[in-house]
Design a protein around this motif. Structure first.
Motif, mmCIF file in Angstrom:
data_model
loop_
_atom_site.group_PDB
_atom_site.id
_atom_site.type_symbol
_atom_site.label_atom_id
_atom_site.label_comp_id
_atom_site.label_asym_id
_atom_site.label_seq_id
_atom_site.Cartn_x
_atom_site.Cartn_y
_atom_site.Cartn_z
ATOM 1 N N LEU A 114 0.817 -1.220 0.000
ATOM 2 C CA LEU A 114 0.000 0.000 0.000
ATOM 3 C C LEU A 114 0.847 1.265 0.000
ATOM 4 C CD1 LEU A 114 -2.645 -0.981 2.716
ATOM 5 C CD2 LEU A 114 -2.869 -1.182 0.237
ATOM 6 N N GLN A 115 2.148 1.121 0.247
ATOM 7 C CA GLN A 115 3.007 2.293 0.386
ATOM 8 C C GLN A 115 4.190 2.266 -0.589
ATOM 9 O OE1 GLN A 115 2.920 5.113 3.163
ATOM 10 N NE2 GLN A 115 0.977 4.554 2.218
ATOM 11 N N LYS A 116 3.925 1.870 -1.815
ATOM 12 C CA LYS A 116 4.997 1.772 -2.811
ATOM 13 C C LYS A 116 5.648 3.115 -3.099
ATOM 14 C CE LYS A 116 3.211 -2.382 -5.098
ATOM 15 N NZ LYS A 116 2.686 -2.984 -6.352
ATOM 16 N N ASP A 117 4.891 4.193 -2.948
ATOM 17 C CA ASP A 117 5.449 5.526 -3.182
ATOM 18 C C ASP A 117 6.054 6.130 -1.922
ATOM 19 O OD1 ASP A 117 4.551 5.330 -5.781
ATOM 20 O OD2 ASP A 117 2.669 6.383 -5.396
ATOM 21 N N ASN A 118 6.011 5.391 -0.829
ATOM 22 C CA ASN A 118 6.476 5.938 0.443
ATOM 23 C C ASN A 118 7.339 4.918 1.196
ATOM 24 O OD1 ASN A 118 6.496 8.139 2.233
ATOM 25 N ND2 ASN A 118 4.842 7.290 3.468
ATOM 26 N N GLU A 119 8.006 4.055 0.450
ATOM 27 C CA GLU A 119 8.767 2.965 1.058
ATOM 28 C C GLU A 119 9.860 3.432 2.023
ATOM 29 O OE1 GLU A 119 10.265 0.111 -1.650
ATOM 30 O OE2 GLU A 119 8.289 -0.714 -2.142
ATOM 31 N N PRO A 120 10.638 4.465 1.692
ATOM 32 C CA PRO A 120 11.706 4.878 2.624
ATOM 33 C C PRO A 120 11.170 5.267 4.002
ATOM 34 C CG PRO A 120 12.058 5.858 0.462
ATOM 35 C CD PRO A 120 10.694 5.233 0.430
ATOM 36 N N VAL A 121 10.024 5.945 4.039
ATOM 37 C CA VAL A 121 9.441 6.354 5.323
ATOM 38 C C VAL A 121 8.990 5.132 6.110
ATOM 39 C CG1 VAL A 121 7.548 7.608 6.431
ATOM 40 C CG2 VAL A 121 8.746 8.610 4.469
ATOM 41 N N LEU A 122 8.316 4.195 5.434
ATOM 42 C CA LEU A 122 7.856 2.977 6.101
ATOM 43 C C LEU A 122 9.045 2.177 6.640
ATOM 44 C CD1 LEU A 122 5.748 0.956 6.979
ATOM 45 C CD2 LEU A 122 5.655 0.086 4.621
#
Length: 352
Positions: A114-122
């Protein structure tokens, strides 16, 4: 005489609930010698399904003569109990936390989808919370206090398709596994702290508002979505205890109970006068549907809905819509899938 919930040693330290009748799920209130006040006085682990909790103060209110008898028998017990609390706690070596750290659990892989565009934050959030994994893909939520002592590791299984907890598997603990392996002795006793408590010691978090939720999964999700707060988890609706909350002294704190816990947390939060400020959020009270109440959602469910909507928006190409339509049709009529497979049919869309 002072009473507290019996420490978890093994499954024999959990009993049959007097309300729901389920075995190995009821915790007695015991004295310093481990003796229960009464077999009706305790708390059921099934907080949402059963919710039975009969504390000593209510028992003494209902049995006023019993309280007088207890006081006469042991007038010095309360003083003894205070000194007993000062003993050192049992801990788990940090090496187990380090070795377990991985993003390969079923829950974490679902969140990454669900967070492919936000992977570094996750990834950073998962590192910060030291989230681990078992060989079976279950998630380990380590409880590490502000002094970096590892109190325990809660093991929870989640469905890899939707990220929901697999309740049939229940909750396990790392110390229980280590006892079976002979790494920890049988006298090792779990003393829980807040999930994420170690983050309070970071200088970067010193002035941040502390947000407290029930589940560890919720704390992880909200830490990704709302990084301006330090997100901690109690581990359950009834775990909002003063002893745990004292680490929040002089902090500004906002509590986010699940939809079925608002009134209880509102009442409990009145005792936390040692915090700089305290607020119990009513965001769920004001914004959920009756179906949400029946499902007993929490704030993470609202965030996940937003993440899933964004994923569907990214994937909503003409081909994706055609594939989704075929999937829905074959679910209603399985014979259609047989026909598609036998003829080697593939969806074709006209981009024009």
């Amino acid at each position: 005489m002072a009473y507290q919930l019996e420490k978890y040693r093994n499954r024999d330290s959990r009993h049959t609930c007097p309300k729901c009748g389920k075995p190995k799920c009821f915790t007695y209130y015991v004295d310093e010698d481990g003796q229960p006040l009464d077999k009706s006085v305790g708390r059921c682990d099934h907080e949402s399904e059963c919710g039975y909790h009969y504390p000593p103060k209510d028992f003494f209110r209902d049995h006023p003569n019993r309280e007088v008898i207890e006081a006469r028998l042991s007038p010095n017990r309360i003083t003894a109990k205070v000194s007993h609390r000062n003993k050192s706690i049992d801990t788990i070596p940090m090496e187990y936390v380090t070795r377990s750290r991985s993003n390969n659990s079923h829950l974490i892989r679902f969140l990454f989808s669900l967070q492919k565009d936000n992977e570094p934050v996750l990834k950073q959030v998962l590192d910060d919370y030291h989230v681990g994994v078992t060989r079976n893909g279950e998630t380990i939520f380590w409880q590490i206090d502000k002094d970096k002592r590892v109190h325990g590791g809660k093991i929870i299984a989640y469905n890899k398709e939707d990220g929901h907890r697999i309740k049939d598997k229940g909750v396990n603990w790392v110390h229980s596994l280590l006892k079976k392996q002979g790494v920890l002795n049988e006298e090792w006793t779990l003393s829980q702290c807040l999930f994420g408590e170690h983050l309070l010691s970071s200088s970067a978090n010193r002035d941040k508002v502390v947000a407290v939720v029930e589940s560890e999964k919720t704390a992880i999700i909200c830490a990704v979505q709302y990084p301006d707060c330090v997100w901690l988890a109690t581990g359950g609706k009834s775990q909002l205890a003063i002893d745990k909350m004292k680490v929040l002294a002089y902090r500004s704190v906002v509590f986010f109970p699940d939809v079925d816990g608002y009134q209880e947390w509102l009442e409990r939060a009145r005792a936390f006068s040692f915090c700089r400020s305290v607020r119990v959020s009513d965001v769920l009270e004001q914004n959920v549907t009756e179906a949400d109440r029946m499902a007993k959602i929490d704030i993470a469910d609202l965030v996940l809905r937003e993440w899933q909507s964004l994923r569907q928006y990214r994937e909503d190409t003409p081909l994706a819509r055609a594939q989704r339509m075929i999937r829905e049709m074959t679910e209603r009529n399985p014979a259609l899938q047989t026909l598609i497979d036998s003829l080697g049919l593939v969806p074709v869309v006209d981009d024009g």
